[in-house]
Design an enzyme around this catalytic site. Structure first.
Site, short mmCIF file in Angstrom:
data_model
loop_
_atom_site.label_atom_id
_atom_site.label_comp_id
_atom_site.label_asym_id
_atom_site.label_seq_id
_atom_site.Cartn_x
_atom_site.Cartn_y
_atom_site.Cartn_z
CB ALA B 67 5.32 0.60 -104.46
CE LYS B 152 9.22 -9.99 -111.89
NZ LYS B 152 9.53 -8.68 -112.52
CG ASP B 237 12.90 -6.84 -114.17
OD1 ASP B 237 12.05 -6.79 -113.26
OD2 ASP B 237 12.93 -6.05 -115.12
#
Lengths: 411, 411
Positions: B67, B152, B237
């Site tokens: 983030a 994702k 990942d």
């Protein structure tokens, strides 16, 4: 990083026996490169030989297009090699080959392979005939005491190769397959880096893609699409390089098993035009490869280790014969906020005065001279590497033939 | 090569809606490059907007490390984006995040995710929470009419993703997953080349390797190694990127079936730390990939077609956020005697003023504005691409769970 780390140190020829001993240097272009790679060795410190060595007298058995490249290589090596004779199925073809390729006036011309073997003044045979003929002629050459530089794929299967190797061993002659890139100094440099645990760490993943786009004439008439000539097709011709590169990257440890990729492409005669496989080692290493006559020229090997990654995209035939580029990442981190890499990869170039095929001839001749002039024994690592490659080729072929099931690799 | 050939033209934002519309150019360094790539488009001809667009008011739901990168991206985009609010599980964490990342003084701080959803002055949610929480919070956000930029992997499985996508569709909100490299202008340029049949021809073989070397702390505590948080581990990942890249290269045609590579590495909790697969299409195309938390940073995609080959080695995160290098070979021949390549590969660089994650935010905001200001409908290609990626991730996971047997890919 010391010279002693170099797992491929054997690739360097001995300058004292080779008047044209090559030099190489690492060129790091300006810009992003961060890594300085020291020279592994230099010929500068070695005094020149007092007398030229006796040349190795080569006979070229077969005048296919690859023989043109090798005859040029022999001439480039210089006085250490004597292109003593050429044989084809007709004397006219041999004459034409000699003329087209600038062979010396004294090169003897033979109208049959047997005539070449009967020529008493030949030390070594370069044999680029179709693979299906290797067993007969390679064995015959070895039995006549001729050292053997054999084109790849070396045999249709490991069993035939074993006959050839046994004949070489019985006669005490040197065997080497003609995988030219093995002799490029770039190969030794990359192997040195791979062997340096601090740089690459444990090799865990390897991928290789080798392909060229064959034209219609090739796909119709080339020996490499004919089941009775080079029946291994793309697998033998260029999958050989993928498999060799993978084995090279892992220090020639055989995989435990292989599984062909599904849906290999074959021609109407059943010869493989494109295929691939995954290879598995007991410790979890994994490799994948793909080879094809149907896609654009590509010659990739990527080696990924716990500490570093090596990329080379012209492994088999360098873009330019005097330059061998490769890229190295080692201990790579993300920058703050994962917006970039630190460090960037280093772009490296290993230069060579002699092309890799000439270096191959040079190294082969060094080994031959060691036997014929110094009473030495054949160098066993070359047939050993060949045999491992052929065994893995066999396993992939078996997997293809068995519906892409897993096949154990048995030495 | 016309702009109309560009299969990824949708990746370009519309300058009239974006004050910070990016520019890019192709830089071909001196040396071996032979290819000139024309600019696909230029913003120069588009007149500037008369009034700035109303900003999209973003709420950031969760303050994980990713983030931070996205909040920087939002600030880089400029007045088209308002970082309106940040939510964490405590208000103190949200305050710390806002301070650490230089968010505007007016950014509202919420001590729970629900509080963010209850905030009426939010248009869109960026949701970087652990994957196991996506179903709950992404669905809730959509039901509140919030447009959704979702990290994702988008869900633990396609069934959960389908709930999220259904909620978005029912509410008429835009969905996009946060696969940043999709928005790098390099990606559009490479896609344009791939779509140009003359340059690459039919894509036949793709390989992708994406890995980074996780440290001990990561392997012990990161959400990506925890079965109850990001249970897809390395497959979700970073295998996500491999699979997306492969689908991207084939124009999002789903493979017919996939087979996981043997011996995936799992941690004690059963979460995948390294794995790979081969993917097969009905027409014979084949792809392989490998992803790993255990090897050096590597971000390769190689696309091999009948006419050409593209190599990119920093696909997911460029070495430098302003430069996107890639290499292109097209219609490559051997030189005489197969001693080199003609032409050599062209080394290309696509530059960008804004990093790819900012371009992603910009494009997402353009789509949101098109809905909220212009009465448009959500752009369906983004959820469609996400769903295809997730379906293939699912198939690979199923193959891993089923002993690496073949799994059909069912849409």
């Amino acid at each position: 990083m010391a010279v002693a780390d170099c797992g491929a140190a054997f690739l360097f020829s001995h300058p004292e026996n080779c008047p044209n001993a090559r030099r190489f240097s690492i060129q790091v272009p300006a810009g992003r490169s961060r890594l300085h790679i020291p020279l592994a060795m230099s010929s500068a410190a070695v005094p020149p030989p007092e007398e030229p060595p006796s040349p190795v007298r080569f006979g070229i058995m077969g005048c296919g297009s690859i023989a043109r490249k090798l005859s040029r290589a022999m001439l480039l090596v210089g006085p250490a090699v004597d292109v003593a004779a050429v044989a084809s199925r007709s004397r006219d073809k041999a004459r034409l080959f000699a003329a087209d390729n600038g062979l010396p006036a004294g090169t003897r011309l033979h109208g049959s392979y047997q005539a070449l073997l009967d020529d008493p003044d030949i030390d070594a045979i370069y044999l680029p005939l179709p693979t299906s003929l290797h067993l007969k002629w390679a064995t015959a050459a070895a039995e006549r005491g001729k050292h053997l530089l054999l084109e790849k794929p070396t045999a249709p299967c490991a069993a035939e190769l074993d006959h050839i190797l046994a004949a070489c061993e019985a006669s005490g002659v040197q065997f080497m397959d003609s995988t030219m890139w093995m002799h490029n100094p770039r190969t030794a440099k990359m192997r040195q880096l791979i062997a340096d645990h601090d740089t690459i760490g444990d090799v865990r993943v390897i991928n290789s893609i080798v392909s060229f786009r064959a034209n219609e004439e090739f796909l119709k008439n080339d020996i490499r699409v004919k089941p009775d000539l080079d029946g291994l097709g793309a697998l033998g011709d260029i999958g050989w390089y993928c498999i060799r590169a993978i084995l090279w990257a892992v220090g020639y440890e055989l995989p435990k098993n292989v599984i062909a990729l599904r849906h290999p492409v074959k021609n109407e005669a059943g010869v493989v035009l494109a295929c691939g496989a995954s290879l598995y080692w007991a410790d979890g290493k994994v490799a994948t490869f793909h080879c094809s006559f149907l896609t654009n020229l590509t010659m990739d090997v990527t080696v990924v280790g716990t500490n570093g990654t090596i990329h080379v995209t012209d492994l088999v035939i360098p873009y330019d014969e005097k330059y061998g580029p490769f890229s190295l990442d080692s201990k790579t981190n993300f920058t703050e906020l994962t917006t970039g890499w630190d460090p960037h990869p280093s772009k490296n170039v290993v230069t060579t005065d002699l092309p890799q095929e000439a270096l191959m001839v040079q190294e082969f001749c060094r080994l031959v001279r060691n036997i014929k002039d110094a009473g030495g024994k054949p160098e066993g690592k070359w047939p050993a590497i060949t045999r491992k490659t052929q065994i893995v080729v066999d396993a992939v072929k078996t997997s293809i033939d068995n519906g892409c099931e897993s096949v154990d690799v048995v030495s």
